[in-house]
Scaffold this active site. Structure first.
Site, PDB file in Angstrom:
ATOM      1  N   HIS A  17       0.838  -1.203   0.000  1.00  0.00           N
ATOM      2  CA  HIS A  17       0.000   0.000   0.000  1.00  0.00           C
ATOM      3  C   HIS A  17       0.873   1.253   0.000  1.00  0.00           C
ATOM      4  O   HIS A  17       0.605   2.218  -0.724  1.00  0.00           O
ATOM      5  CB  HIS A  17      -0.897   0.053   1.244  1.00  0.00           C
ATOM      6  N   LYS A  41     -15.727  -8.131   4.406  1.00  0.00           N
ATOM      7  CA  LYS A  41     -14.569  -8.490   5.222  1.00  0.00           C
ATOM      8  C   LYS A  41     -14.849  -8.198   6.687  1.00  0.00           C
ATOM      9  O   LYS A  41     -15.644  -7.332   7.018  1.00  0.00           O
ATOM     10  CB  LYS A  41     -13.334  -7.674   4.795  1.00  0.00           C
ATOM     11  N   ARG A  91      -1.519  -6.294  -8.327  1.00  0.00           N
ATOM     12  CA  ARG A  91      -0.457  -7.225  -7.981  1.00  0.00           C
ATOM     13  C   ARG A  91      -0.362  -8.367  -8.970  1.00  0.00           C
ATOM     14  O   ARG A  91       0.710  -8.815  -9.320  1.00  0.00           O
ATOM     15  CB  ARG A  91      -0.691  -7.809  -6.584  1.00  0.00           C
ATOM     16  N   SER A 129      -3.031  -7.735   2.710  1.00  0.00           N
ATOM     17  CA  SER A 129      -3.382  -7.581   4.124  1.00  0.00           C
ATOM     18  C   SER A 129      -3.944  -8.865   4.708  1.00  0.00           C
ATOM     19  O   SER A 129      -3.619  -9.248   5.831  1.00  0.00           O
ATOM     20  CB  SER A 129      -4.407  -6.461   4.311  1.00  0.00           C
TER      21      SER A 129
END
Length: 168
Positions: A17, A41, A91, A129
């Site tokens: 990040h 989440k 990514r 994360s």
């Protein structure tokens, strides 16, 4: 003034990040890091904790960077902030499929705001994360993925909630 928004849950903020924030800040006059809660989440840190963590981490980055919490559609938030750009990090191919779909939906919601994708630094591409939390919960070393302050916060939260798993 060109304003960009970099949205995310940042639970916790990772070196990946930070890379996107550092590079995104060079592309706009002001980068607004939008900290939100993803309803799909279960965050380890609440909204205020994540906002404070992100503010602390970005304090050393050059540029006009603001950290703002939001709980609305991204495009509504971006409009309120006066943004003309959404900054997103990629990514892997799996990220691209999701981000491509989101960019298309966001364009339908507000075609005045462009989405810009930044490829994650090669050395930081595997960091997520979710995986950082999983590694930490199983007693693994997360120092390669987050700053020392964030590592300490994650380890403390795991201990506080009794989440530590696996054999030592």
């Amino acid at each position: 003034m060109r304003i960009g928004v970099y949205p995310g849950t940042f639970d916790p903020i990772t070196l990946g990040h930070m890379d996107i924030i550092r590079r995104g800040a060079k592309l706009v006059d002001r980068l607004v890091v939008g900290v939100t809660t993803n309803i799909t989440k279960s965050p380890m840190f609440d909204d205020e904790e994540r906002i404070a963590m992100v503010q602390s981490e970005v304090a050393t980055i050059d540029g006009d960077i603001r950290v703002v919490g939001f709980n609305s559609l991204l495009m509504d938030f971006a409009e309120r902030e006066g943004a003309s750009v959404i900054v997103r990090g990629l990514r892997a191919v799996a990220d691209f499929e999701y981000e491509y779909q989101m960019a298309g939906m966001n364009q339908k919601l507000n075609d005045r705001i462009e989405t810009v994708f930044l490829m994650a630094d090669v050395g930081l591409q595997p960091i997520a994360s979710r995986l950082v939390k999983e590694i930490a919960i199983f007693g693994g070393d997360i120092r390669k993925f987050v700053t020392p302050v964030v590592r300490d916060a994650v380890v403390a939260r795991i201990a506080e909630r009794g989440l530590l798993q696996g054999e030592r």
